[in-house]
Design a protein around this motif. Structure first.
Motif, PDB file in Angstrom:
ATOM      1  N   THR A   1       0.825  -1.207   0.000  1.00 38.38           N
ATOM      2  CA  THR A   1       0.000   0.000   0.000  1.00 38.38           C
ATOM      3  C   THR A   1       0.860   1.259   0.000  1.00 38.38           C
ATOM      4  OG1 THR A   1      -0.164  -0.035   2.405  1.00 38.38           O
ATOM      5  CG2 THR A   1      -1.911  -1.113   1.178  1.00 38.38           C
ATOM      6  N   LEU A   2       1.956   1.213   0.712  1.00 35.76           N
ATOM      7  CA  LEU A   2       2.854   2.368   0.751  1.00 35.76           C
ATOM      8  C   LEU A   2       3.417   2.652  -0.637  1.00 35.76           C
ATOM      9  CD1 LEU A   2       4.130   4.464   2.602  1.00 35.76           C
ATOM     10  CD2 LEU A   2       5.967   2.854   3.064  1.00 35.76           C
ATOM     11  N   ALA A   3       3.778   1.603  -1.367  1.00 32.31           N
ATOM     12  CA  ALA A   3       4.317   1.782  -2.712  1.00 32.31           C
ATOM     13  C   ALA A   3       3.267   2.353  -3.666  1.00 32.31           C
ATOM     14  CB  ALA A   3       4.828   0.449  -3.246  1.00 32.31           C
ATOM     15  N   VAL A   4       2.048   1.876  -3.566  1.00 35.17           N
ATOM     16  CA  VAL A   4       0.979   2.372  -4.440  1.00 35.17           C
ATOM     17  C   VAL A   4       0.715   3.846  -4.177  1.00 35.17           C
ATOM     18  CG1 VAL A   4      -1.496   2.190  -4.928  1.00 35.17           C
ATOM     19  CG2 VAL A   4      -0.109   0.119  -4.732  1.00 35.17           C
TER      20      VAL A   4
ATOM     21  N   ALA B   1       1.483   9.702  -5.230  1.00 39.23           N
ATOM     22  CA  ALA B   1       2.014  11.005  -4.824  1.00 39.23           C
ATOM     23  C   ALA B   1       2.983  11.543  -5.872  1.00 39.23           C
ATOM     24  CB  ALA B   1       2.692  10.897  -3.461  1.00 39.23           C
ATOM     25  N   TRP B   2       3.824  10.683  -6.416  1.00 39.54           N
ATOM     26  CA  TRP B   2       4.754  11.123  -7.456  1.00 39.54           C
ATOM     27  C   TRP B   2       4.016  11.619  -8.687  1.00 39.54           C
ATOM     28  CZ3 TRP B   2       9.450  12.726  -7.266  1.00 39.54           C
ATOM     29  CH2 TRP B   2      10.300  12.261  -6.259  1.00 39.54           C
TER      30      TRP B   2
ATOM     31  N   VAL C   1       1.234   0.262  10.826  1.00 41.33           N
ATOM     32  CA  VAL C   1       2.276   1.260  10.572  1.00 41.33           C
ATOM     33  C   VAL C   1       2.363   1.616   9.097  1.00 41.33           C
ATOM     34  CG1 VAL C   1       4.748   1.720  10.751  1.00 41.33           C
ATOM     35  CG2 VAL C   1       3.571   0.548  12.595  1.00 41.33           C
ATOM     36  N   GLU C   2       2.401   0.623   8.225  1.00 45.28           N
ATOM     37  CA  GLU C   2       2.532   0.895   6.794  1.00 45.28           C
ATOM     38  C   GLU C   2       1.337   1.692   6.275  1.00 45.28           C
ATOM     39  OE1 GLU C   2       3.143  -1.389   2.530  1.00 45.28           O
ATOM     40  OE2 GLU C   2       2.541  -2.548   4.292  1.00 45.28           O
ATOM     41  N   GLY C   3       0.152   1.322   6.696  1.00 47.01           N
ATOM     42  CA  GLY C   3      -1.041   2.041   6.277  1.00 47.01           C
ATOM     43  C   GLY C   3      -1.056   3.471   6.795  1.00 47.01           C
ATOM     44  N   SER C   4      -0.574   3.663   8.016  1.00 46.50           N
ATOM     45  CA  SER C   4      -0.520   5.019   8.572  1.00 46.50           C
ATOM     46  C   SER C   4       0.446   5.899   7.789  1.00 46.50           C
ATOM     47  CB  SER C   4      -0.105   4.970  10.036  1.00 46.50           C
ATOM     48  OG  SER C   4      -1.079   4.310  10.790  1.00 46.50           O
ATOM     49  N   PHE C   5       1.619   5.357   7.446  1.00 40.74           N
ATOM     50  CA  PHE C   5       2.568   6.124   6.637  1.00 40.74           C
ATOM     51  C   PHE C   5       1.976   6.439   5.268  1.00 40.74           C
ATOM     52  CE2 PHE C   5       6.364   4.427   9.168  1.00 40.74           C
ATOM     53  CZ  PHE C   5       6.478   5.598   9.873  1.00 40.74           C
TER      54      PHE C   5
ATOM     55  N   ILE D   1       1.237  10.197   3.636  1.00 40.26           N
ATOM     56  CA  ILE D   1       1.650  10.647   2.303  1.00 40.26           C
ATOM     57  C   ILE D   1       0.473  11.321   1.608  1.00 40.26           C
ATOM     58  CG2 ILE D   1       2.256   9.831  -0.011  1.00 40.26           C
ATOM     59  CD1 ILE D   1       4.125   7.815   1.299  1.00 40.26           C
ATOM     60  N   CYS D   2      -0.681  10.709   1.723  1.00 40.90           N
ATOM     61  CA  CYS D   2      -1.869  11.280   1.069  1.00 40.90           C
ATOM     62  C   CYS D   2      -2.287  12.592   1.715  1.00 40.90           C
ATOM     63  CB  CYS D   2      -3.019  10.282   1.121  1.00 40.90           C
ATOM     64  SG  CYS D   2      -2.688   8.868   0.088  1.00 40.90           S
TER      65      CYS D   2
END
Length: 154
Positions: A2-5, A10-11, A60-64, A68-69
């Motif tokens: 999810t963080l990568a997506v 964001a990019w 944690v990953e979902g929170s990061f 980003i969003c």
């Protein structure tokens, strides 16, 4: 995953924001960006923690990914929309482009739902559409006010 997506998303938003012509000065852009961040964090904190209408994931990953969003994707899209609304385009083009940005923001909510980063409890996509539309109108009004301050001084 999810963080990568969401980092990729964001990019893409940052690249589109860099390409779109902006009629605002750097000071105006920075002021609006920080106002948008303050409003975004406040609004989503109220919806998540206080009202529990749009609860977020607690891993944690979902929170990061959601940070980003909240710090990049949503503010840059709203700022891009403020630049569109303040441009010299015809009214129908400004309205059409603003509607596209709101649809992209609601589509991003759909992505967050698909990735299980948040859920809609007492909330739906129409509320999101109205919230983002109102949010954009509020930022547009703040931008007009702030730009008007500079013109009065001269």
């Amino acid at each position: 995953m999810t963080l990568a997506v969401l980092a990729f998303m964001a990019w893409v938003v940052m690249i589109v924001f860099a390409i779109v012509p902006k009629g605002l000065t750097l000071t105006e852009l920075l002021f609006l960006y920080f106002v948008i961040i303050i409003l975004t964090i406040t609004l989503f904190t109220i919806l998540d923690i206080n009202l529990k209408w749009v609860p977020l994931t607690r891993n944690v990953e979902g929170s990061f990914a959601m940070y980003i969003c909240r710090f990049l994707v949503i503010p840059l899209l709203v700022l891009m929309n403020a630049c569109i609304l303040l441009s010299n385009l015809k009214a129908k083009w400004r309205a059409a482009l603003s509607a596209i940005v709101v649809i992209v923001l609601c589509g991003a909510d759909g992505i967050y739902l698909l990735l299980d980063l948040m859920e809609f409890a007492k909330w739906n996509i129409i509320y999101s559409f109205l919230m983002y539309g109102g949010f954009i109108v509020l930022v547009w009004r703040i931008a007009r006010w702030y730009i008007g301050l500079g013109k009065e001084v001269k």
